[in-house]
Design an enzyme around this catalytic site. Structure first.
Site, PDB file in Angstrom:
ATOM      1  N   GLY A  90      23.408   4.936 -45.650  1.00 37.17           N
ATOM      2  CA  GLY A  90      22.688   4.195 -44.617  1.00 37.17           C
ATOM      3  C   GLY A  90      23.159   4.325 -43.429  1.00 37.17           C
ATOM      4  O   GLY A  90      24.280   4.924 -43.174  1.00 37.17           O
ATOM      5  N   ASP A  91      22.233   4.413 -42.383  1.00 38.46           N
ATOM      6  CA  ASP A  91      22.586   4.953 -41.035  1.00 38.46           C
ATOM      7  C   ASP A  91      23.741   4.037 -40.141  1.00 38.46           C
ATOM      8  O   ASP A  91      23.904   4.005 -39.271  1.00 38.46           O
ATOM      9  CB  ASP A  91      21.287   5.342 -40.082  1.00 38.46           C
ATOM     10  CG  ASP A  91      20.645   3.979 -39.874  1.00 38.46           C
ATOM     11  OD1 ASP A  91      20.913   2.880 -40.166  1.00 38.46           O
ATOM     12  OD2 ASP A  91      19.421   4.051 -39.369  1.00 38.46           O
ATOM     13  N   ASP A 204      58.721 -26.849 -34.413  1.00 44.10           N
ATOM     14  CA  ASP A 204      58.495 -26.763 -35.734  1.00 44.10           C
ATOM     15  C   ASP A 204      59.623 -27.258 -36.721  1.00 44.10           C
ATOM     16  O   ASP A 204      60.440 -26.457 -36.974  1.00 44.10           O
ATOM     17  CB  ASP A 204      58.562 -24.918 -35.977  1.00 44.10           C
ATOM     18  CG  ASP A 204      58.263 -24.321 -37.228  1.00 44.10           C
ATOM     19  OD1 ASP A 204      58.163 -25.052 -38.221  1.00 44.10           O
ATOM     20  OD2 ASP A 204      58.878 -23.191 -37.514  1.00 44.10           O
TER      21      ASP A 204
HETATM   22  C1  SPV Z   1      56.927 -19.433 -39.841  1.00 43.10           C
HETATM   23  O1  SPV Z   1      56.045 -18.526 -39.340  1.00 43.10           O
HETATM   24  O2  SPV Z   1      56.578 -20.610 -39.308  1.00 43.10           O
HETATM   25  C2  SPV Z   1      58.137 -18.856 -40.405  1.00 43.10           C
HETATM   26  C3  SPV Z   1      58.536 -17.756 -40.233  1.00 43.10           C
HETATM   27  O3  SPV Z   1      58.553 -19.828 -41.294  1.00 43.10           O
HETATM   28  S1  SPV Z   1      59.788 -17.576 -38.844  1.00 43.10           S
HETATM   29  O4  SPV Z   1      59.265 -18.462 -37.855  1.00 43.10           O
HETATM   30  O5  SPV Z   1      60.342 -16.371 -38.822  1.00 43.10           O
HETATM   31  O6  SPV Z   1      60.869 -18.724 -39.689  1.00 43.10           O
HETATM   32 MG    MG Z   2      57.891 -21.723 -40.975  1.00 41.47          MG
END
Ligand code: SPV
Ligand code: MG
Length: 431
Positions: A90-91, A204
């Site tokens: 296919g092109d 986090d």
């Molecule tokens: C994340 O991406 O949240 C991880 C990997 O757990 S790290 O940030 O390296 O812990």
């Molecule tokens: Mg993590």
């Protein structure tokens, strides 16, 4: 009699394929190559039926004279063997990443006077419908969930990239590059706790709750088909973790990675700069075993992440934990490090592999970023996760744009680095 060669990667034969075959028939004997699963996932998508089924499907077409296996995306091997007079396609391969394949075929045929036939690509309601249906099938939980295990069998190293939204999911899903004559794309997606939290402007520390994390998964699954590895942080209380496993499984997630920390979890890249407590082998093994006990499918994977190197507890501690967690039922081991030098990661991989040949090893080369996937693979790593690079590249770009608009009191100066309006409004597929 002349020979005409074409290669198919499809799971369903529609009028577009029949058009190519009928066109080919005008030139001579029709030979169809069926692209191997390994090659197919590298540049296109995962097949929804087995290789044998794809092979038999092509064999059953009366106009096809011979069917062979094409094991690589590039045609070097088949052309050397068959020396076809024509290669027909296919092109749509005249542009985009697949142009590299056409260029290569043109060069190979040119060596002995073979010719390319570009057939106008068939755009029809039915062709679009068949393509959409194949994609939708791949996105369904029962198909998506098992795909990580399938990929582990056919990819030397499965590579995953961080996603935290529908948009980043689309980047992971659709980005295909041609580089030095080879095509490649990501195999899987990592829903990072760091990036999921950062996207919400939160630390986090398991503050973004599971309901919200699940919402991110849904945003991603709505627009993608690739398998998902979910960052489950510590997994929380064992009594809660079992419910998380069931929910993830139901959503079609392929794997959860939980880390052997307890109490207030902080991001591993802080290492020993902040107070973090590693869980006992007994407690964490019990958490893994509880998760394995409640999962309903054989597809779902619970991967144990070992923080001994992050918390400077030594190689022996890391290896002891790996042995114990595999014994408790872990389907894989993630080993993490915040050193720039990959030496301790490689030492762990070598030592663990010398005693365990099968349990998949997962690595996250955020700090030790000089090492390639291939080198990690040579030391026994099976999954490489690029855990935060999309977030880290987007943030400075957005900040710089904001600053320049403030500097110039208008947006003209930033225009050159922006995606054109036309592109952004057509980026998203509509049903
Ligand atoms: C994340 O991406 O949240 C991880 C990997 O757990 S790290 O940030 O390296 O812990
Ligand atoms: Mg993590």
């Amino acid at each position: 009699m002349s020979t005409v060669y074409t290669c198919f990667t499809t799971d369903v034969i529609h009028e577009g394929h029949m058009n190519i075959i009928n066109e080919a028939k005008k030139y001579g004997e029709v030979i169809v190559g069926v692209l191997s699963d390994e090659a197919m996932v590298k540049f296109d998508r995962f097949p929804t039926i087995s290789f044998n089924e794809r092979f038999e499907m092509i064999k059953a077409i009366p106009e096809v004279d011979h069917v062979i296996v094409q094991s690589e995306i590039m045609y070097d091997e088949v052309i050397a063997e068959l020396k076809p007079d024509y290669v027909i396609h296919g092109d749509n391969w005249l542009s985009g990443p697949t142009k590299a394949i056409r260029d290569n075929v043109e060069k190979l045929l040119g060596e002995y006077g073979g010719k390319i036939i570009d057939v106008p690509y068939t755009f029809s309601e039915n062709v679009k419908h068949v393509d959409d249906k194949m994609k939708e099938k791949l996105a369904m939980p029962e198909f998506r969930r098992k795909r990580l295990r399938q990929l582990l069998k056919i990819r030397p190293v499965v590579k995953a990239i961080e996603v935290h939204s529908g948009l980043t999911g689309l980047i992971a899903e659709k980005t295909v590059v041609e580089h030095e004559g080879k095509l490649d794309q990501f195999d899987a997606m990592w829903i990072s706790s760091l990036c999921d939290s950062t996207a919400k402007g939160k630390p986090d520390i398991e503050l973004v709750d599971m309901t919200s994390r699940f919402r991110t998964i849904e945003d991603v699954t709505e627009v993608t088909t690739k398998p998902i590895i979910f960052d489950g942080d510590t997994g929380g209380l064992t009594e809660h973790f079992v419910y998380t496993v069931r929910s993830l499984e139901r959503m079609g997630v392929s794997a959860v990675i939980i880390e052997d920390k307890t109490g207030l979890k902080k991001n591993s890249l802080f290492g020993t700069e902040v107070k973090q407590t590693q869980d006992t082998i007994e407690n964490f093994s019990a958490k893994i075993a509880a998760g394995k006990k409640v999962q309903l499918t054989d597809d779902f994977m619970i991967i144990a992440r070992i923080e001994s190197l992050i918390l400077e507890q030594g190689m022996e501690d890391a290896l002891n934990r790996a042995r114990a967690f595999v014994k408790a039922g872990a389907d894989g081991i993630m080993i993490h490090s915040r050193k720039k030098d990959p030496a301790e990661i490689l030492e762990f991989c070598d030592k663990f592999r010398s005693e365990d040949k099968v349990t998949p090893i997962v690595v996250v080369p955020s700090s030790f970023n000089v090492i390639t996937e291939e080198e990690l693979g040579e030391h026994g790593a099976n999954i490489v996760i690029y855990a935060n690079q999309l977030t880290r590249s987007a943030f400075p770009a957005m900040e710089e744009t904001a600053k320049d608009i403030l500097r110039h009191h208008r947006a003209k100066e930033v225009d050159d680095r922006l995606m054109p309006i036309k592109e952004i409004i057509s980026l998203i597929d509509t049903l």
